[in-house]
Design a protein around this motif. Sequence first.
Motif, PDB file in Angstrom:
ATOM      1  N   LEU A 118       0.841  -1.199   0.000  1.00  0.00           N
ATOM      2  CA  LEU A 118       0.000   0.000   0.000  1.00  0.00           C
ATOM      3  C   LEU A 118       0.879   1.254   0.000  1.00  0.00           C
ATOM      4  CD1 LEU A 118      -2.880  -0.717   2.564  1.00  0.00           C
ATOM      5  CD2 LEU A 118      -2.975  -0.803   0.078  1.00  0.00           C
ATOM      6  N   THR A 119       0.443   2.243  -0.717  1.00  0.00           N
ATOM      7  CA  THR A 119       1.137   3.530  -0.716  1.00  0.00           C
ATOM      8  C   THR A 119       0.629   4.357   0.456  1.00  0.00           C
ATOM      9  OG1 THR A 119      -0.533   4.608  -2.077  1.00  0.00           O
ATOM     10  CG2 THR A 119       1.267   3.478  -3.243  1.00  0.00           C
ATOM     11  N   VAL A 120       1.321   5.436   0.732  1.00  0.00           N
ATOM     12  CA  VAL A 120       0.894   6.345   1.794  1.00  0.00           C
ATOM     13  C   VAL A 120      -0.490   6.902   1.466  1.00  0.00           C
ATOM     14  CG1 VAL A 120       1.408   8.537   2.943  1.00  0.00           C
ATOM     15  CG2 VAL A 120       3.253   6.921   2.458  1.00  0.00           C
ATOM     16  N   ALA A 121      -0.734   7.197   0.201  1.00  0.00           N
ATOM     17  CA  ALA A 121      -2.044   7.724  -0.207  1.00  0.00           C
ATOM     18  C   ALA A 121      -3.144   6.694   0.041  1.00  0.00           C
ATOM     19  CB  ALA A 121      -2.007   8.127  -1.680  1.00  0.00           C
ATOM     20  N   GLU A 122      -2.849   5.426  -0.201  1.00  0.00           N
ATOM     21  CA  GLU A 122      -3.857   4.380   0.017  1.00  0.00           C
ATOM     22  C   GLU A 122      -4.134   4.176   1.506  1.00  0.00           C
ATOM     23  OE1 GLU A 122      -3.177   1.624  -3.969  1.00  0.00           O
ATOM     24  OE2 GLU A 122      -1.764   1.457  -2.293  1.00  0.00           O
ATOM     25  N   ILE A 123      -3.093   4.231   2.335  1.00  0.00           N
ATOM     26  CA  ILE A 123      -3.300   4.144   3.791  1.00  0.00           C
ATOM     27  C   ILE A 123      -4.138   5.330   4.253  1.00  0.00           C
ATOM     28  CG2 ILE A 123      -2.128   4.346   6.035  1.00  0.00           C
ATOM     29  CD1 ILE A 123      -1.725   1.633   5.117  1.00  0.00           C
ATOM     30  N   THR A 124      -3.858   6.495   3.717  1.00  0.00           N
ATOM     31  CA  THR A 124      -4.638   7.693   4.057  1.00  0.00           C
ATOM     32  C   THR A 124      -6.086   7.522   3.625  1.00  0.00           C
ATOM     33  OG1 THR A 124      -2.652   9.039   3.808  1.00  0.00           O
ATOM     34  CG2 THR A 124      -4.757  10.208   3.774  1.00  0.00           C
TER      35      THR A 124
END
Length: 189
Positions: free
Chosen positions: A33-39
């Motif tokens: 997961l990317t940081v954007a997806e975690i966000t």
Amino acid sequence: MGRTLAEKQELVAGLKQELSAAQLAIVIDYKGLTVAEITDLRSRLRPVGAKCKVTKNTLMRIAVEGNTTWQPMQEFLKESSAFILVPDDFGGAIKAYKDFQKATSKTVMRGGVMDGQALTEKQVDALTELPTKEELMARIAGMLNAIPTRVAVGINAVPTKLVKGINEVPASLARALQAVAAKDEQADS
């Protein structure tokens, strides 16, 4: 550079505090997961009051150690772990995660923990079938409102039955007197 012992102790204390506010913890593998997806996941969970915590397994292991409610979580602590902590709206949080999982196809639910029990993915999914706190409160309120209605209907039925009973007394008395008179006539003849 790694964290100091004091920073790690502070993180563990924070995890313990957040676990104390939760009733359900879901452990997911968030690898890829990317940081954007975690966000995105966190923003989907926020409206239902749930939180997504990403922390090292060793820190979570220390946080749950000795706590019978959360200790079963240790069996899920491997590789890349994220923790969804749910205070009350189980169905809403699980649905939000499932929607995110469908959208990204990158996470895997390892399981969950609730009331000292390790839960499989199927058991976690079954929690979506439970009514929400608001639905339960509405059902209880409906039942409480029905009680005065039933009492009123019962109270109104008592005088009606009493009147019918009183009306029957003279007719029953007359039939009894006729039966006694008929018996006396048969005895005399």
